[in-house]
Scaffold this active site. Structure first.
Site, PDB file in Angstrom:
ATOM      1  N   LYS A  95       0.839  -1.203   0.000  1.00 20.05           N
ATOM      2  CA  LYS A  95       0.000   0.000   0.000  1.00 20.05           C
ATOM      3  C   LYS A  95       0.880   1.261   0.000  1.00 20.05           C
ATOM      4  CE  LYS A  95      -3.472  -2.433   2.803  1.00 20.05           C
ATOM      5  NZ  LYS A  95      -4.292  -2.352   4.038  1.00 20.05           N
ATOM      6  N   TYR A 135     -12.048  -3.019  -2.413  1.00 24.66           N
ATOM      7  CA  TYR A 135     -12.509  -3.252  -1.033  1.00 24.66           C
ATOM      8  C   TYR A 135     -14.031  -3.377  -0.940  1.00 24.66           C
ATOM      9  CZ  TYR A 135      -7.921  -2.554   1.213  1.00 24.66           C
ATOM     10  OH  TYR A 135      -6.617  -2.694   1.653  1.00 24.66           O
ATOM     11  N   PHE A 143     -14.964   2.611   8.299  1.00 24.55           N
ATOM     12  CA  PHE A 143     -13.666   3.102   7.805  1.00 24.55           C
ATOM     13  C   PHE A 143     -13.519   2.975   6.283  1.00 24.55           C
ATOM     14  CE2 PHE A 143     -13.259  -1.285   9.337  1.00 24.55           C
ATOM     15  CZ  PHE A 143     -12.797  -1.941   8.204  1.00 24.55           C
ATOM     16  N   ARG A 171      -0.796 -14.927   3.891  1.00 29.09           N
ATOM     17  CA  ARG A 171      -1.450 -14.235   5.008  1.00 29.09           C
ATOM     18  C   ARG A 171      -0.639 -14.395   6.294  1.00 29.09           C
ATOM     19  NH1 ARG A 171      -5.942 -10.807   4.391  1.00 29.09           N
ATOM     20  NH2 ARG A 171      -6.578 -11.481   6.458  1.00 29.09           N
ATOM     21  N   THR A 177      -4.429  -8.358  10.808  1.00 30.21           N
ATOM     22  CA  THR A 177      -4.839  -7.059  10.247  1.00 30.21           C
ATOM     23  C   THR A 177      -4.329  -5.887  11.090  1.00 30.21           C
ATOM     24  OG1 THR A 177      -6.810  -8.118   9.372  1.00 30.21           O
ATOM     25  CG2 THR A 177      -6.874  -5.719   9.538  1.00 30.21           C
ATOM     26  N   ARG A 188       3.619  -7.221   9.079  1.00 29.67           N
ATOM     27  CA  ARG A 188       2.969  -6.153   9.853  1.00 29.67           C
ATOM     28  C   ARG A 188       3.521  -6.097  11.283  1.00 29.67           C
ATOM     29  NH1 ARG A 188      -3.071  -7.632   7.628  1.00 29.67           N
ATOM     30  NH2 ARG A 188      -3.155  -6.189   5.853  1.00 29.67           N
ATOM     31  N   ASN A 198      -1.199  -0.331   7.701  1.00 31.10           N
ATOM     32  CA  ASN A 198      -0.620  -1.676   7.907  1.00 31.10           C
ATOM     33  C   ASN A 198       0.122  -2.204   6.669  1.00 31.10           C
ATOM     34  OD1 ASN A 198      -2.783  -2.398   6.334  1.00 31.10           O
ATOM     35  ND2 ASN A 198      -3.808  -3.645   7.883  1.00 31.10           N
ATOM     36  N   HIS A 201      -1.438  -5.589   1.591  1.00 32.93           N
ATOM     37  CA  HIS A 201      -2.697  -6.320   1.403  1.00 32.93           C
ATOM     38  C   HIS A 201      -2.382  -7.715   0.863  1.00 32.93           C
ATOM     39  CE1 HIS A 201      -6.733  -7.398   0.003  1.00 32.93           C
ATOM     40  NE2 HIS A 201      -6.099  -7.888  -1.054  1.00 32.93           N
ATOM     41  N   GLU A 212      -9.354 -10.723  -7.219  1.00 30.19           N
ATOM     42  CA  GLU A 212      -8.417  -9.598  -7.108  1.00 30.19           C
ATOM     43  C   GLU A 212      -7.359  -9.633  -8.211  1.00 30.19           C
ATOM     44  OE1 GLU A 212      -8.999  -8.899  -2.292  1.00 30.19           O
ATOM     45  OE2 GLU A 212      -7.140  -9.825  -2.990  1.00 30.19           O
TER      46      GLU A 212
END
Ligand code: DAT
Ligand code: MG
Length: 237
Positions: A95, A135, A143, A171, A177, A188, A198, A201, A212
């Protein structure tokens, strides 16, 4: 010289294989044949090396008998290719915060060192509309708007990584998260502090990964190839 022989052997094997599959004359299962080929080729290679040192005449006989093992060797090649085709893919994005903090190489290297293979990568600034599509499953969350503003605020590194179990294990490499809850050792956990920043993704399941990947990439942007490391990353004893 021997690598030249191996290359022509591989070419011959492919030709033989395509001829034999056209005639549907496979006598063994791929796996059994591959195992047989491995044993058989190991023997041939040794005898070829031994004979070529002492007697070139025998070496050519070994070369001919080596040819007999080629149909089985061909199965071994295609098994490897089939294995690569079966491997799963996931969508990973660094990100804008990860990009601005200079963490691109750090993040890529964690996936690369694990043994996963990069099959697509680009740098893009997504539009707000695109971020909302990405998203979409979070559109009811408070948010959502801020999250989409943030994702579209600067350059993002979009990637597709391939490997056995890459969706789930990707993951794990990323961590929880909320970086406050991410384990040390995760991306993270090691590199981020708050949930709103964070840095990375990762798709959360096979369906999301498929969606995606096709949202971010055209099919011809995905590169299928065999990496040099694959034969050392995968295997069973
Ligand atoms: P993940 O990115 O781990 O898949 P998610 O899909 O639930 O997590 O949420 C997407 C992103 O939204 C997440 O990376 C950061 C942001 N987010 C999630 N929960 C949040 C919260 N409670 N407050 C602020 N941002 C949040
Ligand atoms: Mg998610």
């Amino acid at each position: 010289m021997r690598s030249e022989i191996c290359r022509s052997a591989a070419r011959a094997a492919r030709t033989l294989l395509s001829a034999s599959t056209r005639q549907s004359s496979r006598a063994f299962s791929g796996r059994a044949a591959a195992a047989a080929a491995a044993v058989s080729l190991r023997g041939r290679a040794t005898s070829l090396a031994a004979h070529s040192r002492v007697d070139p005449g025998n070496a050519s006989r070994s070369w001919i008998s080596g040819l007999l093992a080629l149909p089985a060797a061909a199965y071994m090649l295609t098994e490897q290719e089939a294995h690569a085709a079966e491997l799963e893919r996931t969508f990973i994005a660094i990100k804008p915060d990860g990009v601005q903090r200079g963490l691109i190489a750090e993040i890529i290297s964690r996936f690369e060192r694990k043994g996963f293979k990069l099959v697509a990568i680009k740098i893009v600034v997504p539009s707000k509309d695109f971020a909302q599509k990405h998203y979409h499953d979070l559109k009811e969350r408070p948010f959502f708007n801020g999250l989409c503003d943030f994702l579209s605020s600067g350059p993002v590194i979009a990637m597709v990584w391939e490997g056995e179990g890459v969706i789930k294990y990707g993951r794990k490499l990323i961590g929880a998260t909320d970086p406050q809850k991410s384990e040390p050792g995760t991306i993270r956990g090691d590199l981020a502090v708050v949930v709103g920043r964070n840095i990375i993704h990762g798709s959360d399941g096979p369906e999301t990964a498929k969606d995606e990947i096709s949202l971010w990439f055209k099919p011809d942007e995905l590169v299928s190839y065999t990496s040099n490391a694959e034969k050392w990353v995968y295997g069973s004893n």
